[in-house]
Design a protein around this motif. Structure first.
Motif, short mmCIF file in Angstrom:
data_model
loop_
_atom_site.label_atom_id
_atom_site.label_comp_id
_atom_site.label_asym_id
_atom_site.label_seq_id
_atom_site.Cartn_x
_atom_site.Cartn_y
_atom_site.Cartn_z
N VAL A 1 0.78 -1.28 0.18
CA VAL A 1 -0.02 0.00 0.05
C VAL A 1 1.01 1.25 0.06
N GLY A 2 1.86 1.19 0.91
CA GLY A 2 2.98 2.35 0.85
C GLY A 2 3.65 2.62 -0.30
N GLY A 3 3.74 1.47 -1.02
CA GLY A 3 4.53 1.72 -2.40
C GLY A 3 3.71 1.89 -3.52
N GLY A 4 2.17 2.03 -3.28
CA GLY A 4 1.56 2.51 -4.54
C GLY A 4 0.92 0.86 -5.32
N ILE A 5 1.13 -0.09 -4.82
CA ILE A 5 1.12 -1.33 -5.51
C ILE A 5 -0.42 -1.83 -4.95
N PRO B 1 11.28 -1.99 7.33
CA PRO B 1 11.68 -0.73 7.30
C PRO B 1 12.22 -0.28 5.84
N GLN B 2 13.06 -1.48 5.54
CA GLN B 2 13.78 -1.34 4.19
C GLN B 2 12.76 -1.26 2.75
N LYS B 3 11.76 -2.40 2.87
CA LYS B 3 11.09 -2.36 1.95
C LYS B 3 10.40 -1.23 1.58
N ALA B 4 9.66 -0.27 2.70
CA ALA B 4 9.39 1.25 2.48
C ALA B 4 10.27 1.89 1.71
N MET B 5 11.57 1.78 1.94
CA MET B 5 12.61 2.71 1.29
C MET B 5 12.84 2.53 0.25
N TYR B 6 13.06 0.86 -0.27
CA TYR B 6 13.26 0.57 -1.69
C TYR B 6 12.35 0.92 -2.60
N LEU B 7 11.05 0.72 -2.23
CA LEU B 7 9.79 1.07 -3.12
C LEU B 7 9.76 2.69 -3.22
N SER B 8 10.14 3.19 -2.33
CA SER B 8 10.07 4.66 -2.59
C SER B 8 11.21 5.21 -3.56
N VAL C 1 12.81 -4.92 -3.23
CA VAL C 1 13.99 -4.00 -3.38
C VAL C 1 13.32 -3.10 -4.63
N GLU C 2 12.69 -3.52 -5.55
CA GLU C 2 12.16 -2.44 -6.61
C GLU C 2 10.75 -2.95 -7.06
N ARG C 3 9.88 -2.15 -7.68
CA ARG C 3 8.65 -2.79 -8.42
C ARG C 3 8.96 -3.91 -9.28
N GLY C 4 8.46 -4.86 -8.84
CA GLY C 4 8.70 -6.05 -9.77
C GLY C 4 9.73 -7.08 -9.45
N LYS C 5 10.37 -6.73 -8.38
CA LYS C 5 11.58 -7.55 -8.10
C LYS C 5 11.52 -7.80 -6.34
N ILE C 6 11.71 -9.14 -5.88
CA ILE C 6 12.06 -9.32 -4.51
C ILE C 6 13.20 -10.11 -4.15
N VAL C 7 14.01 -9.97 -3.05
CA VAL C 7 14.91 -10.71 -2.51
C VAL C 7 14.22 -11.63 -1.46
N LEU C 8 13.93 -12.89 -1.84
CA LEU C 8 12.97 -13.50 -0.81
C LEU C 8 13.91 -14.39 0.25
N ALA C 9 13.74 -13.54 1.17
CA ALA C 9 14.55 -14.06 2.41
C ALA C 9 13.82 -15.32 3.22
N GLU C 10 14.35 -16.28 3.33
CA GLU C 10 13.60 -17.43 4.11
C GLU C 10 14.63 -18.22 4.97
N PHE C 11 14.39 -18.00 6.24
CA PHE C 11 15.62 -18.53 7.10
C PHE C 11 15.00 -19.04 8.30
N GLY C 12 15.75 -19.68 9.14
CA GLY C 12 15.13 -20.37 10.49
C GLY C 12 16.16 -19.93 11.57
N TYR C 13 16.05 -20.83 12.66
CA TYR C 13 17.02 -20.36 13.77
C TYR C 13 18.43 -20.52 13.38
N GLY C 14 19.37 -19.56 13.93
CA GLY C 14 20.61 -19.56 13.67
C GLY C 14 21.02 -19.04 12.23
N GLY C 15 19.87 -18.31 11.52
CA GLY C 15 20.20 -17.70 10.29
C GLY C 15 20.35 -18.95 9.28
N GLN C 16 19.85 -20.35 9.43
CA GLN C 16 20.13 -21.26 8.55
C GLN C 16 18.89 -20.83 7.29
N LEU C 17 19.37 -21.00 5.93
CA LEU C 17 18.61 -20.68 5.09
C LEU C 17 17.72 -21.87 4.96
#
Length: 409
Positions: free
Chosen positions: A52-56, A168-175, A343-359
């Motif tokens: 919503v904040g990114g106009g999508i 917090p970063q998502k808002a910034m990148y889309l802006s 990170v931009e309109r149309g592209k995403i870095v899909l972070a998926e991780f568990g305990y200890g930062g395990q991908l």
């Protein structure tokens, strides 16, 4: 004389975690007597507020009536919980009613502590001060982004824990993406002021994010915590190791500090952090075996996201039924959380991780490599995940979220 009511299972909270757990329980045992304690009349798909904040997205697509998402077989108690008396298997509600239970599930979410930033509440929604962490403010974010042609835009992030640490970063990148497309980014000084010491907590995703920090010429300030705002003067005060410093802004996107709900923090159920003190794998309370906790109110060291709640709900459902039947827990939660970083309109870095930062990727890397910005990840976030939320998770359909067996340590 306070009235008392009794239910087999009492769930505190009608958010993502509470509703999903109730639905998962009822899928397994349709005759279960479940009550959900929730005062709100509306239910929100909060991951959509970034869009919503990114106009999508338009804001209303993220909102539905609470009645429409409540499982029909559950009893909805339209009250707020006020206190817990776990030694007596009791919850006291705001109106004084006492609810007794055989089993309690604690999922009231996290509290946005706007008041911890001096002057913030008085200026939210005006003077260029906004936040995607509120339904009514996310459209103002998009309004500010469209109107800004030059000046300084600041994006803040408070100390952990917060829900959706990437927001917090998502808002910034889309802006920034909008300003780049509009040809005005060169006239805007963008700053990301993060109270933490790293850009993102799981290092595998940092290189891709740093590429966008550099692409958008973002001034990255770590260890910088927003403590006060003077809206009319458009002045923000930050504290760091070097002391306090004031910064002028034309627009500022604020993420509030976040704490456990007070009635939970004050209760025997709380850990030192104020959150519900549960085993991080079984989600069973460490002192009260007939109490479980999940979602943003849990003490587990996972990322607080809707995706985490989606994985936790089936684990709680299985282990809660085990407890009711006189057995020990058999399902385990591995800390999974997901943060689709727009990170931009149309592209995403899909972070998926568990305990200890395990991908913990949900898809093979040839289809989606979560450490790189991809269009398919965007389609997942924009089109697939909202549908799965409303039609899957909240209905007890555990697509890609079935409970894993408990791993002995």
């Amino acid at each position: 004389m306070t009235s008392a009511i009794k239910h087999e299972v009492v769930i505190i909270g009608g958010g993502a975690a509470g509703i999903a757990t109730a639905s998962s329980l009822l899928k397994r045992r349709p005759t279960l007597d479940i009550a959900i304690v929730e005062p709100a009349n509306e239910h929100f798909y909060q991951p959509g507020w970034t869009m919503v904040g990114g106009g999508i997205f338009d804001a209303p697509v993220t909102r539905r009536s609470m009645a429409s998402v409540m499982p029909q077989a559950a009893t909805w108690i339209r009250q707020a919980a006020a206190s817990f008396q776990p030694d007596n298997n009791e919850v006291t509600l705001a109106d004084g009613t006492v609810v007794t239970y055989d089993l309690l599930i604690v999922a009231p979410g996290i509290r946005l502590a706007w008041e911890k930033i001096s002057g913030l509440e008085a200026t939210l929604g005006k003077n260029g001060v906004t936040s995607n962490y509120r339904y009514d403010l996310a459209p103002y974010t998009w309004d500010l982004v469209q109107r800004l042609k030059s000046g300084r835009a600041i994006f803040t992030q408070p100390p952990m824990p917060i829900k959706c640490a990437g927001a917090p970063q998502k808002a910034m990148y889309l802006s920034c993406d909008h300003w780049l497309r509009a040809g005005v980014l060169g006239d805007i000084e963008v700053e990301f002021r993060n109270a933490g010491g790293v850009l993102f907590g799981v290092h595998d995703y940092v290189p891709a994010l740093m590429d966008y920090v550099e692409k958008y010429h973002i001034g990255l300030q770590l260890g910088s915590n927003l403590i006060a705002i003077d809206g009319p003067a458009q002045l923000a005060t930050f504290r760091s190791e070097d002391g306090e410093v004031n910064h002028e802004f034309d627009t500022i996107h604020v993420v509030p500090p976040q704490v456990a709900p007070q009635f939970l923090a004050d209760s025997p159920l709380a850990a030192e952090s104020g959150f519900c003190d549960v085993d991080q794998n079984t989600l069973q309370h460490v002192r009260y075996p007939n109490v479980f906790g999940l979602g943003d109110a849990g003490s587990m060291p996972n990322a607080k996201t809707a995706a985490a709640a989606r994985k936790q709900a089936p684990v709680v459902a299985v282990n809660a039924l085990q407890q009711l039947d006189g057995h020990g827990p058999k399902a385990g939660y591995d800390g999974y959380g997901s943060c689709p970083l727009t990170v931009e309109r149309g592209k995403i870095v899909l972070a998926e991780f568990g305990y200890g930062g395990q991908l913990q990727p949900s898809f093979p890397t040839w289809l989606i490599d979560g450490t790189k910005p991809q269009r398919l990840s965007w389609m997942l976030k924009a089109d697939v995940l909202p549908w799965i939320y409303w039609n899957g998770m909240l209905k007890g359909r555990e697509w890609l979220a079935g409970p894993a067996n408990l791993v002995s340590h």
